[in-house]
Scaffold this active site. Structure first.
Site, PDB file in Angstrom:
ATOM      1  N   LYS A  35       0.703  -1.107   0.080  1.00 24.96           N
ATOM      2  CA  LYS A  35      -0.088   0.162   0.012  1.00 24.96           C
ATOM      3  C   LYS A  35       1.026   1.200  -0.110  1.00 24.96           C
ATOM      4  O   LYS A  35       1.757   1.482   0.945  1.00 24.96           O
ATOM      5  CB  LYS A  35      -1.086   0.032   1.330  1.00 24.96           C
ATOM      6  CG  LYS A  35      -1.686   1.433   1.386  1.00 24.96           C
ATOM      7  CD  LYS A  35      -2.820   1.210   2.523  1.00 24.96           C
ATOM      8  CE  LYS A  35      -2.442   1.505   3.838  1.00 24.96           C
ATOM      9  NZ  LYS A  35      -2.077   3.133   3.883  1.00 24.96           N
ATOM     10  N   ASP A  62      -3.462   4.302  -2.002  1.00 21.74           N
ATOM     11  CA  ASP A  62      -4.469   4.748  -0.803  1.00 21.74           C
ATOM     12  C   ASP A  62      -4.649   6.188  -1.099  1.00 21.74           C
ATOM     13  O   ASP A  62      -3.989   6.856   0.223  1.00 21.74           O
ATOM     14  CB  ASP A  62      -4.077   4.106   0.369  1.00 21.74           C
ATOM     15  CG  ASP A  62      -5.045   4.267   1.651  1.00 21.74           C
ATOM     16  OD1 ASP A  62      -5.989   4.700   1.503  1.00 21.74           O
ATOM     17  OD2 ASP A  62      -4.534   4.426   2.951  1.00 21.74           O
ATOM     18  N   LYS A  64      -7.526   8.086  -1.261  1.00 23.25           N
ATOM     19  CA  LYS A  64      -9.015   8.284  -0.595  1.00 23.25           C
ATOM     20  C   LYS A  64      -9.484   9.816  -1.543  1.00 23.25           C
ATOM     21  O   LYS A  64      -9.894  10.621  -0.783  1.00 23.25           O
ATOM     22  CB  LYS A  64      -8.850   8.602   0.899  1.00 23.25           C
ATOM     23  CG  LYS A  64      -8.399   7.421   1.438  1.00 23.25           C
ATOM     24  CD  LYS A  64      -8.586   7.739   3.044  1.00 23.25           C
ATOM     25  CE  LYS A  64      -8.153   6.660   3.844  1.00 23.25           C
ATOM     26  NZ  LYS A  64      -6.599   6.292   3.751  1.00 23.25           N
ATOM     27  N   ASP A  67     -14.032  14.441  -4.439  1.00 23.31           N
ATOM     28  CA  ASP A  67     -14.153  15.654  -5.036  1.00 23.31           C
ATOM     29  C   ASP A  67     -15.510  15.432  -5.900  1.00 23.31           C
ATOM     30  O   ASP A  67     -16.165  14.456  -6.102  1.00 23.31           O
ATOM     31  CB  ASP A  67     -12.896  15.894  -6.021  1.00 23.31           C
ATOM     32  CG  ASP A  67     -12.514  17.364  -6.241  1.00 23.31           C
ATOM     33  OD1 ASP A  67     -13.504  18.120  -6.519  1.00 23.31           O
ATOM     34  OD2 ASP A  67     -11.564  17.697  -6.084  1.00 23.31           O
ATOM     35  N   THR A 121     -12.045   5.280  10.782  1.00 23.75           N
ATOM     36  CA  THR A 121     -11.957   4.949  12.191  1.00 23.75           C
ATOM     37  C   THR A 121     -11.475   5.874  13.232  1.00 23.75           C
ATOM     38  O   THR A 121     -12.017   5.587  14.329  1.00 23.75           O
ATOM     39  CB  THR A 121     -11.218   3.500  12.187  1.00 23.75           C
ATOM     40  OG1 THR A 121      -9.812   3.806  11.947  1.00 23.75           O
ATOM     41  CG2 THR A 121     -11.826   2.613  11.588  1.00 23.75           C
ATOM     42  N   ARG A 212       3.574  -2.155  10.636  1.00 17.60           N
ATOM     43  CA  ARG A 212       4.498  -2.290  11.550  1.00 17.60           C
ATOM     44  C   ARG A 212       5.078  -3.468  11.824  1.00 17.60           C
ATOM     45  O   ARG A 212       6.419  -3.721  12.132  1.00 17.60           O
ATOM     46  CB  ARG A 212       4.501  -1.230  12.592  1.00 17.60           C
ATOM     47  CG  ARG A 212       4.637   0.320  12.395  1.00 17.60           C
ATOM     48  CD  ARG A 212       3.994   1.277  13.478  1.00 17.60           C
ATOM     49  NE  ARG A 212       2.590   1.191  13.132  1.00 17.60           N
ATOM     50  CZ  ARG A 212       1.855   2.034  13.944  1.00 17.60           C
ATOM     51  NH1 ARG A 212       2.438   2.938  14.811  1.00 17.60           N
ATOM     52  NH2 ARG A 212       0.689   1.873  13.843  1.00 17.60           N
TER      53      ARG A 212
HETATM   54  O1  C5P Z   1       1.547  -0.228  11.167  1.00 17.87           O
HETATM   55  P1  C5P Z   1       0.114  -0.479  11.146  1.00 17.87           P
HETATM   56  O2  C5P Z   1      -0.226  -1.812  10.752  1.00 17.87           O
HETATM   57  O3  C5P Z   1      -0.830   0.022  12.317  1.00 17.87           O
HETATM   58  O4  C5P Z   1      -0.386   0.253   9.555  1.00 17.87           O
HETATM   59  C1  C5P Z   1      -1.659   0.057   9.364  1.00 17.87           C
HETATM   60  C2  C5P Z   1      -1.979   1.089   7.769  1.00 17.87           C
HETATM   61  O5  C5P Z   1      -3.507   1.235   7.770  1.00 17.87           O
HETATM   62  C3  C5P Z   1      -1.430   2.605   7.886  1.00 17.87           C
HETATM   63  O6  C5P Z   1      -0.996   2.943   6.743  1.00 17.87           O
HETATM   64  C4  C5P Z   1      -2.623   3.374   8.316  1.00 17.87           C
HETATM   65  O7  C5P Z   1      -2.465   4.641   8.155  1.00 17.87           O
HETATM   66  C5  C5P Z   1      -3.735   2.614   7.698  1.00 17.87           C
HETATM   67  N1  C5P Z   1      -4.892   2.594   8.349  1.00 17.87           N
HETATM   68  C6  C5P Z   1      -5.195   2.434   9.318  1.00 17.87           C
HETATM   69  N2  C5P Z   1      -6.558   2.415  10.023  1.00 17.87           N
HETATM   70  C7  C5P Z   1      -7.404   2.975   9.340  1.00 17.87           C
HETATM   71  C8  C5P Z   1      -7.154   3.305   8.042  1.00 17.87           C
HETATM   72  C9  C5P Z   1      -5.823   2.984   7.486  1.00 17.87           C
HETATM   73  O8  C5P Z   1      -4.384   2.023  10.519  1.00 17.87           O
HETATM   74  N3  C5P Z   1      -8.657   3.128   9.865  1.00 17.87           N
END
Ligand code: C5P
Length: 236
Positions: A35, A62, A64, A67, A121, A212
């Site tokens: 992503k 990603d 989003k 418009d 979220t 992560r």
């Molecule tokens: O490192 P981690 O597993 O938390 O990364 C989750 C990814 O998903 C990040 O790119 C974060 O911005 C994205 N994301 C999220 N929660 C959301 C929407 C997107 O963690 N509700």
């Protein structure tokens, strides 16, 4: 599409492209997709997308989009020209915006997947009330997901806790793409409500966005392999 259809989408959240490319050097495109979000795209642009695609990885772009219909449809066509596998828009852009984007992509011989963000979220009940939404966040997620499917979209991004209710209401082919996934015992980081990869897949998730636990692991390939093994167990 990648014939192995890997369920993990690795979030390339890095401040610089070198770190992202170093990680990709150790990962296998048959085992994951990736992503690319607003930070990396704003810093490194379409060239970075093409560089990652050149390594054989399928990309969820990603950005989003939100418009007027003509602008979003044109942006989606531009993203498709980059060869991305999946892209997204905000469902709150409305039926005409989503339908215009879906119709533009449908003209392509191999259209990328187009999914919607329903309610971020990060927004709590009081936040959505303040911007004028009636009902709970959960009600709005279900309503906007129905609107997305009705507008011709392929799925939605959702939290792990929303996967079950959405899977019960939406079609079997409707993609549910969920972040907030953590292997048992892994650090939650700043995610507040997490689910394990196996539980998310069993609840009906189609793809898991994981950052992560893989990108910050001492051995990212081993971390990805363990997650994929858990997913294979849940799918069996
Ligand atoms: O490192 P981690 O597993 O938390 O990364 C989750 C990814 O998903 C990040 O790119 C974060 O911005 C994205 N994301 C999220 N929660 C959301 C929407 C997107 O963690 N509700």
């Amino acid at each position: 599409m990648n014939s192995t259809d890997p369920r993990v989408i690795v979030a390339l959240d890095f401040p610089a492209t070198t770190a992202a490319m170093d990680l990709l050097s150790g990962l296998d495109p048959a085992q994951c997709r990736v992503k690319i979000g607003k930070e990396m795209f704003t810093r490194a642009g379409p060239q970075f997308v093409e560089q990652v695609a050149g390594r054989g990885f399928e990309i969820f772009l990603d950005l989003k989009y939100h418009d007027i219909p003509n602008t979003v449809a044109a942006a989606c066509a531009a993203a498709a020209d980059l060869g991305v596998w999946m892209m997204n828009v905000h469902a709150s852009g409305g039926r005409r915006m989503m339908s215009a984007a879906a119709a533009r992509l449908a003209q392509l011989s191999e259209p990328p997947l187009l999914i919607a963000v329903t309610i971020l979220t990060s927004l709590a009940a009081e936040d959505i009330a303040e911007v004028g939404y009636a009902g709970s966040p959960a009600d709005n997620v279900l309503r906007l997901a129905a609107l997305a499917e009705d507008s011709g979209l392929d799925g939605v991004v959702c939290s792990p806790l929303e996967v079950g209710p959405l899977r019960a209401e939406r079609g079997a082919g409707f993609k549910l793409v969920t972040p907030g996934v953590r292997p048992a015992g892994a650090a939650a980081d700043d995610q507040r409500r997490v689910m394990t990869p196996g539980d998310a897949i069993r609840a009906g998730a189609s793809y898991l966005v994981i950052g992560r636990p893989i990108t910050a692991a001492v051995d990212p390939l081993a971390s990805l392999a363990a997650i994929n093994a858990e997913i294979a167990g849940a799918l069996a």
